[in-house]
Write a protein that holds these residues in place. Structure first.
Motif, PDB file in Angstrom:
ATOM      1  N   GLU A  93       1.051  -1.207  -0.145  1.00  0.00           N
ATOM      2  CA  GLU A  93       0.078  -0.103  -0.085  1.00  0.00           C
ATOM      3  C   GLU A  93       0.908   1.082   0.092  1.00  0.00           C
ATOM      4  OE1 GLU A  93      -3.274   2.644  -0.027  1.00  0.00           O
ATOM      5  OE2 GLU A  93      -2.974   0.575  -0.549  1.00  0.00           O
ATOM      6  N   ALA A  94       1.984   1.177   0.731  1.00  0.00           N
ATOM      7  CA  ALA A  94       3.081   2.438   0.927  1.00  0.00           C
ATOM      8  C   ALA A  94       3.424   2.581  -0.460  1.00  0.00           C
ATOM      9  CB  ALA A  94       3.927   2.254   1.831  1.00  0.00           C
ATOM     10  N   ARG A 149       2.337   1.752  -3.344  1.00  0.00           N
ATOM     11  CA  ARG A 149       1.227   2.091  -4.446  1.00  0.00           C
ATOM     12  C   ARG A 149       1.156   3.676  -4.080  1.00  0.00           C
ATOM     13  NH1 ARG A 149      -3.586   3.632  -4.330  1.00  0.00           N
ATOM     14  NH2 ARG A 149      -4.154   2.985  -2.345  1.00  0.00           N
ATOM     15  N   GLN A 150       0.847   3.791  -2.849  1.00  0.00           N
ATOM     16  CA  GLN A 150       0.809   5.262  -2.520  1.00  0.00           C
ATOM     17  C   GLN A 150       1.761   6.271  -3.183  1.00  0.00           C
ATOM     18  OE1 GLN A 150      -0.206   5.753   1.542  1.00  0.00           O
ATOM     19  NE2 GLN A 150      -2.283   5.270   1.295  1.00  0.00           N
ATOM     20  N   GLU A 151       3.086   5.758  -3.001  1.00  0.00           N
ATOM     21  CA  GLU A 151       4.268   6.520  -3.485  1.00  0.00           C
ATOM     22  C   GLU A 151       4.044   6.611  -4.879  1.00  0.00           C
ATOM     23  OE1 GLU A 151       8.985   5.386  -3.738  1.00  0.00           O
ATOM     24  OE2 GLU A 151       8.090   5.322  -1.512  1.00  0.00           O
ATOM     25  N   ALA A 160       1.536   6.600  -6.859  1.00  0.00           N
ATOM     26  CA  ALA A 160       0.573   7.433  -7.182  1.00  0.00           C
ATOM     27  C   ALA A 160       0.995   8.900  -6.984  1.00  0.00           C
ATOM     28  CB  ALA A 160      -0.858   7.206  -6.506  1.00  0.00           C
ATOM     29  N   SER A 161       1.783   9.010  -5.977  1.00  0.00           N
ATOM     30  CA  SER A 161       2.184  10.308  -5.701  1.00  0.00           C
ATOM     31  C   SER A 161       3.013  10.891  -6.487  1.00  0.00           C
ATOM     32  CB  SER A 161       2.847  10.551  -4.247  1.00  0.00           C
ATOM     33  OG  SER A 161       3.560  11.579  -3.895  1.00  0.00           O
TER      34      SER A 161
END
Length: 178
Positions: free
Chosen positions: A161-162, A164-166, A168-169
């Motif tokens: 998840e981290a 994926r968020q990175e 996406a960021s």
């Protein structure tokens, strides 16, 4: 002289110097009666001897079990390192009155490391093999291993998840800069 109802024959005994000692000069063995006391005494002695051997065998088995249990628990604690508590043993009293360790447990810390899924994953990679290190994995060992797998899976999910968020960021940042 008789043993039971059979006559005991006495023979002359030859001496080392070649002379012969007559049968009447021989020491006569004790008369054995045909009463039931002798067999009962023999049976009691045989039973006591058997019990003694059985007790020795039991003590020997308990000593072997204790060595095996202690070695397994010490190895498990060594594998888990700082994530292990001290071994706890269950004892059985042997026929000699001594207490022998017949089973043991090493408490393992399977709690996640707060806010650090990478450290949690590394921790579970130590705890999981330690939980299953014993050649005789107990139901408790299996439960701890399952719990360690679940915590590791949760840590992997947090890492994914981290990531994926990175990602996406980074994508959002590129789109903003364009």
């Amino acid at each position: 002289m008789q043993v039971g109802n059979a006559p005991l024959l006495q023979r002359p005994v030859s001496r080392a110097d070649g002379s012969v000692r007559p049968a009447s000069a021989q020491q006569s063995p004790a008369v054995v009666s045909s009463s039931s006391e002798m067999p009962a005494t023999l049976a009691a002695n045989a039973s006591a001897g058997r019990q003694g051997r059985e007790q020795q065998l039991t003590v020997s088995e308990l000593q072997t079990r204790e060595r095996t249990v202690r070695a397994a628990e010490i190895a498990q604690a060594a594998l888990a390192g700082k994530y292990a508590g001290p071994p706890v043993y269950s004892y059985a009293r042997g026929p000699d009155g001594q207490a022998y360790a017949v089973s043991g447990d090493v408490p393992l810390d399977v709690s996640p490391i707060p806010n650090d899924p990478e450290a949690t994953l590394r921790k579970m990679q130590v705890v999981l093999p330690a939980a299953m290190a014993s050649g005789e994995a107990s139901p408790q060992d299996v439960r701890v291993a399952a719990q360690a797998r679940a915590v590791a899976a949760q840590a992997r999910a947090q890492l994914a998840e981290a990531k994926r968020q990175e990602s996406a960021s980074v994508v959002d940042e590129r789109q903003t800069n364009e």
